[in-house]
Structures are given as C-alpha cells and as structure tokens.
Design an enzyme around this catalytic site. Sequence first.
Site, PDB file in Angstrom:
ATOM      1  N   LEU A 310      39.630  42.391  38.331  1.00 20.60           N
ATOM      2  CA  LEU A 310      38.851  40.815  37.436  1.00 20.60           C
ATOM      3  C   LEU A 310      37.780  41.979  36.525  1.00 20.60           C
ATOM      4  CD1 LEU A 310      37.890  39.210  40.992  1.00 20.60           C
ATOM      5  CD2 LEU A 310      39.452  38.393  39.444  1.00 20.60           C
ATOM      6  N   ASP A 311      38.002  40.861  35.756  1.00 19.11           N
ATOM      7  CA  ASP A 311      36.711  40.740  34.530  1.00 19.11           C
ATOM      8  C   ASP A 311      35.530  40.428  34.383  1.00 19.11           C
ATOM      9  OD1 ASP A 311      35.895  41.956  32.080  1.00 19.11           O
ATOM     10  OD2 ASP A 311      35.839  40.105  31.009  1.00 19.11           O
ATOM     11  N   LYS A 312      34.063  40.840  34.586  1.00 10.73           N
ATOM     12  CA  LYS A 312      33.157  40.360  35.235  1.00 10.73           C
ATOM     13  C   LYS A 312      32.583  39.459  33.943  1.00 10.73           C
ATOM     14  CE  LYS A 312      29.380  41.742  34.215  1.00 10.73           C
ATOM     15  NZ  LYS A 312      28.434  41.226  33.548  1.00 10.73           N
ATOM     16  N   THR A 313      33.088  39.809  32.845  1.00 14.02           N
ATOM     17  CA  THR A 313      32.560  38.539  31.884  1.00 14.02           C
ATOM     18  C   THR A 313      33.482  37.460  31.645  1.00 14.02           C
ATOM     19  OG1 THR A 313      30.870  39.815  30.285  1.00 14.02           O
ATOM     20  CG2 THR A 313      30.868  38.388  29.307  1.00 14.02           C
ATOM     21  N   THR A 315      34.951  35.636  34.231  1.00 12.92           N
ATOM     22  CA  THR A 315      35.691  35.531  35.104  1.00 12.92           C
ATOM     23  C   THR A 315      35.391  35.379  36.346  1.00 12.92           C
ATOM     24  OG1 THR A 315      37.376  36.806  33.988  1.00 12.92           O
ATOM     25  CG2 THR A 315      38.178  36.476  36.074  1.00 12.92           C
TER      26      THR A 315
END
Length: 641
Positions: A310-313, A315
């Site tokens: 998962l991408d943090k920013t 998401t």
Amino acid sequence: MNKIHTWLHGRWAVPAISGVAIVASLIADQLGATTVGNILMLAAAVVAGLPIAIKAFRSLMVKHISIDLLVSVAAIGAILVGNFWEAAAVTFLFAVGGALEAATLNKTRSALAELVAVAPDTAIVLRDGQQVEISAYEVKPGETVLVKNGAKVPVDGVVIGGNGAINEASITGESIPAEKSDGDQVFAGTISTGGFLQVEARGVGADTTLARIIHRVEEAQDAKAKTQKFMDRFSKWYTPGIMVLALVVGLITRDVTLALTLLVIGCPGALVISIPVSIVAGIGRGARDGILIKGGEFLETSAKITAVALDKTGTLTEGKPKLTDVVVLDPSLSADELLTIAARAEAGSEHPLARPIIDGAVARGLEVGGLPTHTEPVAGQGIVVELDGQRVAIGNTRLLDAEGVEAPTSVLDDLSAQGRTPMAIAIDGRLAGVVAVADKIRDDAAEMIRRLHANGVKKVVMLTGDNQRVADAVGAQVGVDEVHAGLLPEDKLDIVAKLQREGHVVAMVGDGVNDAPALATADIGVAMGAAGTGVAIETADIALMKDDLLKLPQAVRLARRTVANMKQNITVALVVVATLLAGVLFGGVTMAIGMLVHEASVLVVIVNAMRLLRSENPRRPKAASPAKTVVSHDRELVNQP
C-alpha cells in the site's frame, strides 16, 4: 402475430413444442394408437434434436467436436434402432437444459444489463438561451446540461450552477446520495435525487465513465481464467475420447444401446459451464459493488493474493496534509509571528508541504502577502529565502547543518514519532522554531488491514517516500506488518519484486503515477477512486470506483468466493459424470435417466454460481473521534489528527 413470432424464436419454443409432442405421444399409446404415438415421439425427437444437430455440424465445420455432436449421434442412433422414446427424451432434456443455461447465464450477466439500463437516452441542454431536449449522444463537450430532480445525468461533467444530491450507485456502488455544488464532478448514468444542477459537459457518449465501465465489464465477463483455458483444452480431447470409448464398448459388447447411452452420459455439459458461469457471476457482482475486475484471469489471481503493498499518501492517508504544530523556540517571537514568517517564506516554494503551511496561516487570519525577495530551493533539504532583509531557512536537519544551526533534535523526534512531518525554521543563523504538518489517516485504514488479514492476506506492507519515523508512526496506528520509508518509485518496484521472490502473490495499491513501476510489476495492480478516471479503468487489473478502502478486502473476498465456487462446480460435474459412467457400464442407468441426471447437474452448477450474485455487506467501522486543538506554553497544536 408479433408476439407469436417472438415466442417461436425464443429459447423456450423448441422444448415446449417437443414436450407437447411427447405428452401427446404418451396419450396416443394409452389410447391404443401405437403408430400415431411413434410418429409423435419421432416428431418430438426431430423438433428438439434438429437445432442440436445443426450446432454440431457447424462446430465440425470449424474442426471442433462439441457436446452437441455426442447428443446428435446418440439420438440418431436411438432412432435407427427404433428407440424413439430414448431419442425424444435425450433431445428434449438437452433442449430444456440449454434453455435453462441461457436463461441463467443472462441472469448472471444482470449487472451488465443494469449498467446498460441506466445509460441515459435524452438530455436537456441550453442552446441560445432555450431548453432543448436532445439525444444524450448529441450533447457537445462544453454545452450546459440541465439536471432536474429525478432525472438521469446524461454526461460526465462539472457542476457550474445549482445544488443537488446525486445517487452514484451505478458508478461507485455507494447507495447514499452525494451532495453536489459548484466545481463538483458528476457522471453519466447517475440519478438526481433532489435539487437542480447546471452541468458543463466534459465527457459524452462513449467517452463517459459509464460507457467505459460497460465496455470493461463486457470484456471482463468474456475473458477466460487460466482454469477455464485448461478446461477448454480438456474438453477438446475429452469429447473425442468419449466417442472412442462408446465405439469400443459397442464393438466389444455388441450392444448398440449401451454405446449410445455412453455417448449421452459422457456429455461434459456441467463441466464446461462450471467455470464461465462462476466468472460471469463474480465479475457481475463486483461491478454492482463498484469493483471492476479486468477478467477471469485476474479474478483467479486475486484469490491467491498473500501480500498487499500500500502506498501511504492518498491511500492509507487522505492525501491532504494539514498544519498540525507551531513550536516556538525563540522567546522574542509569538506563534502567530513564527507562522507568518514560515507562510511568507513558503509562498515561493513548489514543495507540496508548502501549501498546508500557507493554508494554516490563512485559516488563522494571518497576513501572508508579500513574496520573498529571493527563493532558493535546496533539493531534499528545504528552502532558503530572503524575506524583509532576513535570511530564512525552512527544512530538515541537513539544511540546518548547512546553515550552521543546531537542530532541535528532541522536538523533531517527538513530532516524527507522532506521525507528523516537522520542518525547522532558522532566521539569520539562529533557531526560531518548528512547524509540522500531517496527512490525516483514513478512518477505515486499520479496519481495511484487519479485514485483509481475515481474508487470508498474510502480509500488508506500507511503502512511502516519507521519513522512517513518520512512516513507523502511521504504520503502528493502522497495523501494517512492514513499513518501508524514504522510497523512490524504483525502490517500491524492488520491494514488490522481493515479495514475489519470497513466494507471495502481490497486489499493489497506488495512484498510478509515481507508483506506476510497482503497479506494473505486481501480480495485481489496484487503482482506487477510479470513478471518472478513464486511464485507471482501462489499465488497472482491479479498479475500485469509490475511494473506499474497505472495497479492497471486499474485492479479495469476492475473488476467493468465486474461485471456491468454481472448484465446487468442477467437483459436482466430475462426480456426476464418473457416477453415471459407472452406472452405465455396470448396469442400471438408461439413456433417459442419465440425461435427466446430467441436466440436473448442469442446473445445480448454475444455481450454485448464482449464489455469487448475493451481496455481502460487512458493517463499516465507526468513524474516528473529531480533531482536537491543544495549546501549551511553548507549543501550539493546530488541527491535531
């Protein structure tokens, strides 16, 4: 007359006529009119069998031995040996099975039919100041479309006037109406549930989001999974194999009826349909829920997902950083003065974290006018500006080192540990304070990860370009298994590849821009919030139309349900065929009984697949508590998440 013509060309006409002839034949036999009964039974066999024989012949013309050929040979053989009842029963049951199969497959494709049904036919546009009703396909980009209460939105566009509520279930799967006002996006096929909107047309006809979704679902439901491709190859050899077996048994036993019965019993109808009917139903269910799956192969792969990156920013977080902290370290300055200096300095910066600082100052009513005299961005460190004759530096510890200023390590570490991104401020070589921003974690991020684990995903990994301490804080709050920070796009690709080398089937969730390499490398690429984003719909293996994290575990769960359904169907089909073949070879199963059981197995397989059309709606998690504002003597916390 039109109704009669339509019925005669419908799927139930042949079985109905054949069935009536069979009943009439049985009545004639009871009345002693044996010859009439035989003629009627032969007629029933011909009526039901002729379409089957035509399909078999057409298949042979393209060098394909189909199930229809088995039934045709068996029926013709039964007629030649005078067994008209067996011929009629076999062809009638096969025709009924075919009609049921077609009817039920249409049912499993109902999601696509619903999408087509919501496509708008007409639009009301403003032309020369007049309201004109035209076909939705005649609307031109840039025209103003009027959407009244209860009407379908005919185009993709942007609201330029009015207020209203739009039910976007056909696009996002979300049944709660969305409020719309100036600047909001609307999609073709959605329905106004209140208000009056003026919409500037941006996408019309085939360029609308709805049209792209329909096209994608059509392709996906026809695309074959790996298991289905294997079954196609299996059927290609299985059908001739059954014909050879029947011929050998007939020659050895000299029993023509037994050989013909083997042909009928060996029909792999349930086996052939077991996979496509599940895939069509699964993809259809997903489309209803705002989950677009590219095809059977990707549905099957999604069921095997063991790791999710998962991408943090954008998401796990909302992707909208806000000012959270103003820490004053110079007694001669107030919090407002420090924030004003920071905002004015960042006015000349292109860094994405400059905007939250400026917005934070404006929100507090501070005057941030007047650009710096000179602006010098320092890549990877921050920015140095000349402001009112003063040298102002805003950035990380490396920038402070370059300015000869001692970094406030404890303050920076404390803020980073809370998931914030701190930026120190130095004025003319002296430390003035620290401002920090944070991207709010989505309310349902932790629940999404819990559900992924519950659905068999062994590892959830967070990938981010942010610093390690901030990433660790976010990761701890949402419950990911691993955190990888300070990454460039190619680094994310390497981590996805590493997970694959470890034996994981990897799904990558990202925005498709800086995450593109990792999305391409992953076994399944997932685009979130794809409504209105044509590129995402066309390129992603799975497109989640609504920006809803819980759609991700829902998609994994749907894929696992669909593959389990496929396996159940295959098992039913194989057990029935094996049992019937054994029954024929060792006695007790006639041609008519075998065909009845065979068609029943086809119906069982179809009904089982239809269970996928039922919706699973797990309860959403409770929303997080509202933001708080905390003020201390030396630190001011603003909009603390």
